[in-house]
Design a protein around this motif. Structure first.
Motif, PDB file in Angstrom:
ATOM      1  N   GLU A 174       1.317   7.251  -6.380  1.00 33.94           N
ATOM      2  CA  GLU A 174       0.117   8.057  -6.592  1.00 33.94           C
ATOM      3  C   GLU A 174       0.269   9.457  -6.024  1.00 33.94           C
ATOM      4  N   ASN A 175       0.690   9.546  -4.788  1.00 31.57           N
ATOM      5  CA  ASN A 175       0.841  10.851  -4.150  1.00 31.57           C
ATOM      6  C   ASN A 175       1.867  10.759  -3.030  1.00 31.57           C
TER       7      ASN A 175
ATOM      8  N   ALA B 186       1.359  12.420   0.339  1.00 34.21           N
ATOM      9  CA  ALA B 186       0.475  11.769   1.306  1.00 34.21           C
ATOM     10  C   ALA B 186       1.240  10.733   2.114  1.00 34.21           C
TER      11      ALA B 186
ATOM     12  N   ASP C  30      -7.861   2.359   1.698  1.00 33.97           N
ATOM     13  CA  ASP C  30      -6.414   2.362   1.530  1.00 33.97           C
ATOM     14  C   ASP C  30      -5.815   3.686   1.988  1.00 33.97           C
TER      15      ASP C  30
ATOM     16  N   ARG D 177       2.420   1.683  -3.457  1.00 30.86           N
ATOM     17  CA  ARG D 177       1.476   2.196  -4.445  1.00 30.86           C
ATOM     18  C   ARG D 177       1.158   3.665  -4.172  1.00 30.86           C
ATOM     19  N   ALA D 178       1.054   4.000  -2.900  1.00 27.01           N
ATOM     20  CA  ALA D 178       0.776   5.393  -2.562  1.00 27.01           C
ATOM     21  C   ALA D 178       1.930   6.299  -2.995  1.00 27.01           C
TER      22      ALA D 178
ATOM     23  N   ASN E 264      -6.104   7.509  -6.884  1.00 28.20           N
ATOM     24  CA  ASN E 264      -6.458   6.229  -7.511  1.00 28.20           C
ATOM     25  C   ASN E 264      -6.586   5.096  -6.499  1.00 28.20           C
ATOM     26  N   LEU E 265      -6.353   5.401  -5.252  1.00 26.75           N
ATOM     27  CA  LEU E 265      -6.513   4.374  -4.227  1.00 26.75           C
ATOM     28  C   LEU E 265      -7.893   4.526  -3.582  1.00 26.75           C
TER      29      LEU E 265
ATOM     30  N   GLN F  37      -5.234   3.057 -15.773  1.00 30.78           N
ATOM     31  CA  GLN F  37      -5.030   4.099 -14.776  1.00 30.78           C
ATOM     32  C   GLN F  37      -3.535   4.211 -14.482  1.00 30.78           C
TER      33      GLN F  37
ATOM     34  N   THR G 209      -5.889   3.811   5.842  1.00 25.94           N
ATOM     35  CA  THR G 209      -4.997   2.912   6.583  1.00 25.94           C
ATOM     36  C   THR G 209      -3.523   3.107   6.239  1.00 25.94           C
ATOM     37  N   LEU G 210      -3.238   3.885   5.186  1.00 25.78           N
ATOM     38  CA  LEU G 210      -1.839   4.081   4.773  1.00 25.78           C
ATOM     39  C   LEU G 210      -0.970   4.498   5.959  1.00 25.78           C
TER      40      LEU G 210
ATOM     41  N   LEU H 146       0.840  -1.204   0.000  1.00 27.26           N
ATOM     42  CA  LEU H 146       0.000   0.000   0.000  1.00 27.26           C
ATOM     43  C   LEU H 146       0.872   1.251   0.000  1.00 27.26           C
ATOM     44  N   ALA H 147       1.908   1.226   0.846  1.00 27.73           N
ATOM     45  CA  ALA H 147       2.798   2.390   0.916  1.00 27.73           C
ATOM     46  C   ALA H 147       3.502   2.605  -0.425  1.00 27.73           C
TER      47      ALA H 147
ATOM     48  N   GLN I 222       2.401  10.831   6.396  1.00 28.64           N
ATOM     49  CA  GLN I 222       2.204   9.787   7.400  1.00 28.64           C
ATOM     50  C   GLN I 222       3.517   9.416   8.064  1.00 28.64           C
TER      51      GLN I 222
ATOM     52  N   LEU J  80       6.126   8.303   6.631  1.00 29.48           N
ATOM     53  CA  LEU J  80       6.796   7.164   5.992  1.00 29.48           C
ATOM     54  C   LEU J  80       7.900   7.685   5.075  1.00 29.48           C
TER      55      LEU J  80
ATOM     56  N   LEU K 251      -4.225  13.063  -0.354  1.00 32.10           N
ATOM     57  CA  LEU K 251      -4.849  11.785  -0.668  1.00 32.10           C
ATOM     58  C   LEU K 251      -4.302  11.265  -1.992  1.00 32.10           C
ATOM     59  N   ALA K 252      -4.219   9.946  -2.088  1.00 30.70           N
ATOM     60  CA  ALA K 252      -3.853   9.322  -3.362  1.00 30.70           C
ATOM     61  C   ALA K 252      -5.150   9.005  -4.093  1.00 30.70           C
TER      62      ALA K 252
END
Lengths: 315, 510
Positions: free
Chosen positions: A182-183, A186, B103, A178-179, B98-99, A301, B106-107, A175-176, A190, A192, B95-96
């Motif tokens: 994406e951004n 963000a 997700d 992929r994030a 496409n998620l 996407q 919880t990131l 998840l981290a 957090q 990270l 915020l991302a």
């Protein structure tokens, strides 16, 4: 027409397709990890060359086959580290760095080859991976010989795809990652480490690309030639797009491309092969891939932060 | 709200932050108690964001300390602030897209190396929080499919999911409809009742008045005033913020003239996720400010694109000064005397690495005096830029400086100036004051009013209902590409307009 059907129903055709797909699966999974984390890795072509050479050379120098795969993995990760350092903390152009890595890796391989084997005109052979028939499963009709009588490295390719899918979509790490693609802001918000995550993805991804290269010298064939990667890296970049950045679809794309490739070899031996110049057959998988890409990727996407360097504190 | 007397949860003491020669915060002290809402007021550049970033651990302060629940916060580490229970809702959501919602929430909440995602438990917790605080949102929807208000809910859920005890909200209502703002305030009240503390950054004075217990005013990096909200007034707050009395523009009577642009049943195609227009009829008349209100993404950009020449009608007719518009392109729009103040001043208004002179002639470069026989006349460009800089008070190093170095307000003044100096017959002002502070905002509004008085037809598009209501002579609401009838000044309350904005008042509403 009956000849085509005959080919498509033969186990040997599908066995060949799976074999041709294996290096693509490794390398495409590597590329997919990089791009999901937001880094386009155009070093893939060169890193596959390095992996093909390093794995083969390690075995030729006396290492076992699996340690040889390990050497290939590490060699890819080393170039991955270089790529990651330039593109992630330094934020340099990913296109330029990637192409640079491909050129550097290819020529460094050539240099190493000449240093190691100054006198040789024909590259020596190694004892490559042998096919391993999985008990029971390999007795199934058609899919037995096609899927379950492959070399261990092919099984590893499929296992890798499953693992990549699991990690990306079922764990906090995935998840981290992929994030990050994406951004990244963000992710940083957090607490990270965006830089660490992206570098890790590029390094691991590059390692997989090198294993994909090693498959060519250690499983598909038993020797090393310079031309053997032959654009497979670029194909993998297209496969990731084709697969809409999803491991399952990318895997299917690799098999589809490999099937086209296996098919054209066989079609050359039919009466059609006599009628058409062989280059037309060689080009066919690429043309079909482009068509498939056009059809499939229209709604894909793209990771929103792909190729966008992240610098802390900037919007 | 009654002033709470809970224990102090947050104490900022003598915070000083310097960026090179610039001091962003100087000796700022601030306390927040349990169950309290403190509003932080200040213009852009007053140091609010810097202060919040220090509190959230993104920046390390050069001097001073941050104490959370009695414990000092190690500087420069967002993780520590998160773990200590600080949740921040940024103005630009983190915020991302496409998620999925789940997700995004919880990131980063589980160790990166833990083998599973623990989705079932996470979903249960999110759903519980959503019900508890009235933050309805589908956990499996991708963020890209959500409206702005829902995205904000996701951000708040994100903070609550991390067991935040302190919520920092940076200009939370800037993007909301009046109804959504009320929902937000209801959520905040629930949160406060449960013992959370809230730091609310805003420059909308009536909101500060409505939700906060205490106000802290920041100007030029220092705290210039602190008061219980009940003991102060809006005028007083505004004066403290700017450091001078603010003259609100007097609504002068309008002298409407002929229609400059007329749309008859115009539709435009949808572009990706952006709504197109659906049978829109309106006219922009000389000497009038026509306001357009609506929730972002309901066709405003299609209408703006149409006037700017970027979009063509797929159905219906468009007339310029009573004549059919002909082949409609951006160049035709400029030739028709439409001055354009685009929504995204960085993206489509300016070219960041070009200098001010080049940016000032961006729409005029192809004609004399800027271009002669195919050659650009730099001297003419420079003179023009200097005129714009001079008349519109653009603070900048000079016409040769790249425009990206300018602050948002000064960039906007340059765009405004380059439009106004050509005396356009129609002015398309799309979000003209977004992100500007009160000083720059007042200036832009004055200029729009002056243009109206001069006889220009102005279309003002804004998500800020108050802005549209105070400036416009005629207001349309837009919802899903449909346009309401025109409402004359003073005939509609914000609540009624809100109903049009949600689509509830249209004939075909279910």
């Amino acid at each position: 027409m009956t000849e085509l059907l005959e080919i498509l129903l033969s186990a040997s055709f599908w066995a060949a397709a799976i074999r041709i797909a294996s290096p693509l699966i490794f390398a495409a999974m590597g590329e997919l990890i990089c791009e999901r984390a937001g880094v386009l890795n155009l070093g893939i072509e060169g890193i596959m060359v390095v992996g093909a050479f390093a794995g083969w050379m390690a075995v030729y120098s006396g290492l076992g086959l699996w340690p040889g795969v390990g050497v290939a993995l590490l060699s890819g990760m080393a170039f991955g580290l270089l790529h990651a350092t330039l593109t992630v903390p330094f934020g340099l152009s990913q296109h330029v760095v990637g192409l640079g890595i491909t050129l550097l890796a290819t020529s460094a391989t050539y240099y190493a080859y000449r240093l190691a084997l100054p006198q040789v005109t024909t590259p020596p052979k190694i004892d490559a991976f042998d096919p391993y028939a999985i008990p029971i499963l390999s007795d199934l009709p058609l899919i037995g010989p096609a899927l379950f009588t492959q070399t261990p490295l092919t099984y590893a390719a499929f296992a890798t795809a499953a693992l990549v899918a699991f990690v990306l979509f079922r764990t906090p790490l995935g998840l981290a990652l992929r994030a990050c693609g994406e951004n990244p802001a963000a992710v940083a918000a957090q607490g990270l480490p965006v830089t660490g995550l992206r570098m890790g993805a590029v390094i691991v991804g590059s390692g997989l690309m090198a294993v994909g290269g090693a498959f060519l010298t250690m499983s598909a064939f038993d020797s090393f030639f310079f031309e053997m990667v032959n654009g497979r890296g670029w194909i993998c970049i297209a496969l990731v797009v084709f697969g809409a950045w999803r491991p399952g679809k990318t895997l299917l794309g690799a098999i589809l491309f490999a099937a086209f490739d296996a098919l054209q070899i066989r079609l050359q031996q039919t009466p059609l092969g006599a009628a058409l110049p062989y280059q037309a057959f060689l080009a066919a998988p690429y043309i079909l891939s482009i068509l498939a890409l056009v059809v499939m990727s229209r709604r894909a996407q793209v990771p929103a932060a792909l190729m966008v360097p992240f610098r802390k504190g900037e919007r | 709200m009654t002033p709470p007397s809970g224990e102090t949860v947050l104490r900022l003491a003598d915070i000083t932050v310097r960026f090179g020669p610039v001091t962003a915060n100087e000796g700022v002290s601030l306390t927040l108690r349990r169950g309290e809402v403190v509003a932080l007021l200040g213009e852009n550049g007053a140091g609010k964001t810097t202060l919040m970033n220090v509190l959230f651990g993104l920046y390390a302060a050069d001097e001073g300390t941050v104490e959370l629940f009695g414990q000092p916060l190690p500087p420069g580490n967002p993780r520590a602030a998160l773990e200590a229970g600080v949740g921040m809702v940024h103005q630009h959501f983190a915020l991302a897209e496409n998620l999925t919602v789940l997700d995004n929430i919880t990131l980063g909440t589980r160790s990166l190396w833990s083998p599973g995602a623990g989705r079932r438990a996470a979903r249960a917790k999110v759903e519980g929080l959503a019900t508890e605080y009235g933050l309805r949102v589908d956990p499996d929807a991708t963020v890209a499919s959500l409206g702005v208000g829902q995205r904000q809910r996701v951000e708040i859920l994100k903070a609550l999911y991390r067991d935040a005890r302190i919520l920092i909200l940076d200009e939370p209502t800037a993007v909301l409809t009046p109804q959504e703002s009320l929902d937000l305030f209801a959520t905040l009240r629930k949160a406060v009742a449960k013992g959370l503390s809230i730091l609310f950054i805003s420059h909308k004075l009536h909101e500060v008045e409505a939700v906060s217990d205490r106000v802290v005013v920041l100007r030029q990096g220092r705290v210039v005033a602190e008061a219980a909200t009940a003991d102060t007034t809006r005028t007083e707050m505004a004066r403290l913020m700017v450091g001078a009395e603010i003259a609100t523009p007097e609504p002068r009577p309008a002298l409407p003239g002929a229609a400059r642009v007329t749309l008859r049943d115009v539709s435009t195609p949808a572009r990706g996720t952006a709504t197109g227009l659906r049978g829109v009829s309106m006219s922009l008349r000389a000497g009038l400010i026509t306001g357009l209100v609506g929730v972002s993404g309901n066709g405003q950009s299609a209408l703006a694109g149409l006037l700017a020449g970027l979009e063509r009608p797929s159905a219906g007719e468009m007339e310029i000064r009573g004549a059919p518009s002909g082949p409609w392109t951006p160049r035709a729009a400029i030739a028709a005397g439409i001055g354009r103040i685009p929504e995204d001043r960085h993206g489509s208004g300016t070219v960041g690495d070009f200098d001010l002179a080049e940016n000032a002639m961006l729409e005029l470069y192809a004609r004399p005096p800027f271009s002669r026989g195919g050659w650009i006349d730099r001297k003419a460009a420079r003179a023009w830029a200097e005129r714009v800089i001079d008349r519109y008070d653009v603070r900048c190093p000079g016409p040769e400086a790249p425009i990206r170095l300018l602050s948002g307000g000064n960039m906007q003044k340059l765009i405004l100036g380059r439009v106004m100096e050509t005396s356009p017959e129609v002015i398309l002002a799309n979000q003209p004051v977004r992100g500007l502070d009160i000083g720059a905002l007042t200036y832009v509004h004055e200029q729009l009013l002056a243009a109206r008085d001069r006889g220009a037809a102005v279309l003002l598009i804004s998500e800020d209902l108050d802005e549209v209501i105070s400036l416009s002579d005629v207001i349309h609401a837009i919802s899903e590409g449909r346009l309401s009838p025109p409402f004359a000044r003073g005939t509609m309350t914000p609540a009624e307009l809100g109903e049009w904005m949600t689509g509830a008042r249209f004939d075909d509403a279910a």
